[in-house]
Design an enzyme around this catalytic site. Structure first.
Site, mmCIF file in Angstrom:
data_model
loop_
_atom_site.group_PDB
_atom_site.id
_atom_site.type_symbol
_atom_site.label_atom_id
_atom_site.label_comp_id
_atom_site.label_asym_id
_atom_site.label_seq_id
_atom_site.Cartn_x
_atom_site.Cartn_y
_atom_site.Cartn_z
ATOM 1 C CE1 TYR A 298 -3.617 -2.467 0.396
ATOM 2 C CE2 TYR A 298 -4.655 -0.528 1.342
ATOM 3 C CZ TYR A 298 -4.746 -1.790 0.806
ATOM 4 O OH TYR A 298 -5.983 -2.366 0.680
ATOM 5 C CE LYS B 234 1.517 -17.448 -3.643
ATOM 6 N NZ LYS B 234 0.534 -18.552 -3.776
ATOM 7 C CG ASP C 283 -13.756 -6.901 2.361
ATOM 8 O OD1 ASP C 283 -13.441 -6.215 3.360
ATOM 9 O OD2 ASP C 283 -14.260 -6.405 1.332
ATOM 10 C CG ASP D 196 -2.441 -19.984 -2.385
ATOM 11 O OD1 ASP D 196 -1.843 -20.020 -1.291
ATOM 12 O OD2 ASP D 196 -2.032 -20.609 -3.391
ATOM 13 C CG ASP E 148 -8.151 -4.553 1.583
ATOM 14 O OD1 ASP E 148 -9.071 -4.093 2.287
ATOM 15 O OD2 ASP E 148 -8.123 -4.471 0.347
HETATM 16 C C1 IPM Z 1 -10.317 -1.198 4.270
HETATM 17 C C2 IPM Z 1 -10.609 -0.501 2.969
HETATM 18 C C3 IPM Z 1 -9.458 0.441 2.656
HETATM 19 C C4 IPM Z 1 -8.215 -0.402 2.495
HETATM 20 C C5 IPM Z 1 -9.692 1.349 1.431
HETATM 21 C C6 IPM Z 1 -10.972 2.127 1.530
HETATM 22 C C7 IPM Z 1 -8.517 2.246 1.173
HETATM 23 O O1 IPM Z 1 -10.825 -1.433 1.965
HETATM 24 O O2 IPM Z 1 -10.161 -0.495 5.288
HETATM 25 O O3 IPM Z 1 -10.260 -2.428 4.274
HETATM 26 O O4 IPM Z 1 -7.950 -0.937 1.415
HETATM 27 O O5 IPM Z 1 -7.483 -0.536 3.476
HETATM 28 MG MG MG Z 2 -10.944 -3.457 2.657
#
Ligand code: IPM
Ligand code: MG
Length: 359
Positions: free
Chosen positions: A141, A191, A251, A223, A247
């Site tokens: 990032y 990885k 999710d 993975d 990240d």
């Molecule tokens: C998160 C979000 C952020 C990230 C974005 C909005 C920059 O997806 O906090 O997970 O990628 O860290």
């Molecule tokens: Mg995110």
């Protein structure tokens, strides 16, 4: 001394969900929390008002705050901004970097009342309680060099995936300590079969392990970790990983719990100063309609009380209040299913407030 809390509603559903969380914060103040609230602009809201997603005044307030509550940033209105440094997301990344909030805690906890809301079979997810510890201020990032440039007659895009030993060590310690307080299992995700940076990651995790003899450390390629998260998620206790893998995996882990609308997060620096935000985004498609789930933001307030404000009893009360409204069958649209009662964003916030007051 009175604590300072900065509230940054941001974009999309951000203002609606933070409004509900602020109601709870105010109830905590009535219950004895000595804190002052201040508001600021970030993301697209910052860009529209001041031409920058992280206005100088917001950064100053953030630095002076003990804790920050952030709603969400981003939306289609700003997606076409050519200058990436002006995109709403940069406001969030700028706050993380400037305040050195390297330790991101993302719990994926399944409320038993929501087992039916998960897309996975109830037996696969019931009792799920994972803590993802994501490194938040390094990795791909932020690595340099980065850019898009012309090479040999065509455009080339590039980023750099880089971690120093000290960056790996400090997030490793956060994760080992978290595992000590929980189920004493830590899975480090990398990885290392392909990327040198994660070979070093794995080495540093192994080097730390003897200092935490009560924690069982394991390693997994990213993975495989993605597959295991949806195959048998209950094998995980604490997961530690870098910025981008964290990240993505967070999710996926969020969805196991029925809705990403349930999951809070904390981002901490070495001084326990923290930024607290729901794991979900700004959901521009449902903004302004009272459909958003405020529970992730309300639960982020609980994390704030626990990690930055030294008020674990108030944190417990908020979490119990959330459990109670779920018991009552109240659900926002994202977690509603037949037999439950669908409520709006503010009705949900008010219900938590009522349950909090009774506890
Ligand atoms: C998160 C979000 C952020 C990230 C974005 C909005 C920059 O997806 O906090 O997970 O990628 O860290
Ligand atoms: Mg995110």
């Amino acid at each position: 001394m009175s604590k300072k809390i900065l509230v940054l509603p941001g974009d999309g559903i951000g203002p609606e969900i933070t409004a509900e969380a602020v109601k709870i914060l105010n109830a905590c103040r009535e219950a004895g929390l000595d804190a002052e609230l201040e508001e600021g602009l970030v993301g697209g809201a910052g860009f529209d008002a001041e031409g920058h997603p992280l206005p100088e005044s917001t950064l100053e307030k953030a630095k002076a705050a003990d804790a920050i509550l952030l709603g969400a940033v981003g939306g289609p209105k700003w997606d076409t901004l050519e200058d990436l440094s002006k995109r709403p997301e940069k406001g969030l990344l700028g706050l993380r970097k400037n305040l050195n909030l390297f330790g991101n805690l993302r719990p994926a906890l399944l409320y038993p009342q929501l087992a039916e809301a998960s897309t996975l079979k109830p037996e696969v997810v019931s009792g799920l309680d994972i803590m993802i510890v994501r490194e938040l201020t390094g990795g791909i990032y932020f690595g340099q060099p980065r850019g898009i440039e012309e090479r040999d007659g065509e455009r080339v895009g590039f980023n750099t995936y880089v971690y120093s030993e000290s960056e790996i060590e400090r997030i490793g310690r956060v994760a080992f300590e978290m595992a000590q307080k929980r189920g004493k299992k830590l899975c480090s995700v990398d990885k290392a079969n392909v990327l040198e940076v994660t070979i070093l990651w794995r080495e540093v995790m192994n080097r730390l392990a003897p200092e935490y003899p009560d924690v069982e450390l394991s390693h997994m390629y990213v993975d495989n970790a993605a597959m295991q998260l949806v195959r048998a998620p209950k094998q995980f206790d604490v997961v530690v990983t870098g910025n981008m893998f964290g990240d993505i995996l967070s999710d996926a882990a969020a969805m196991l719990t029925g809705s990403i609308g349930m999951l809070p997060s904390a981002s901490l620096n070495e001084k326990q100063q923290g930024m607290y935000e729901p794991c979900h985004g700004s959901a521009p498609d449902i903004a302004g309609q009272g459909l958003a789930n405020p529970l992730a933001t309300i639960l982020s307030v609980a994390m704030m009380l626990r990690y930055s404000l030294g008020e674990p009893a108030l944190a417990d009360r908020i979490e119990r209040a959330v459990g109670k409204v779920l018991d009552q069958g109240l659900r926002t649209a994202d977690i509603a299913y037949p037999g439950t009662r669908q409520v709006s964003t503010s009705e949900m916030g008010d219900a938590v407030l009522a349950a909090f007051a009774e506890s």
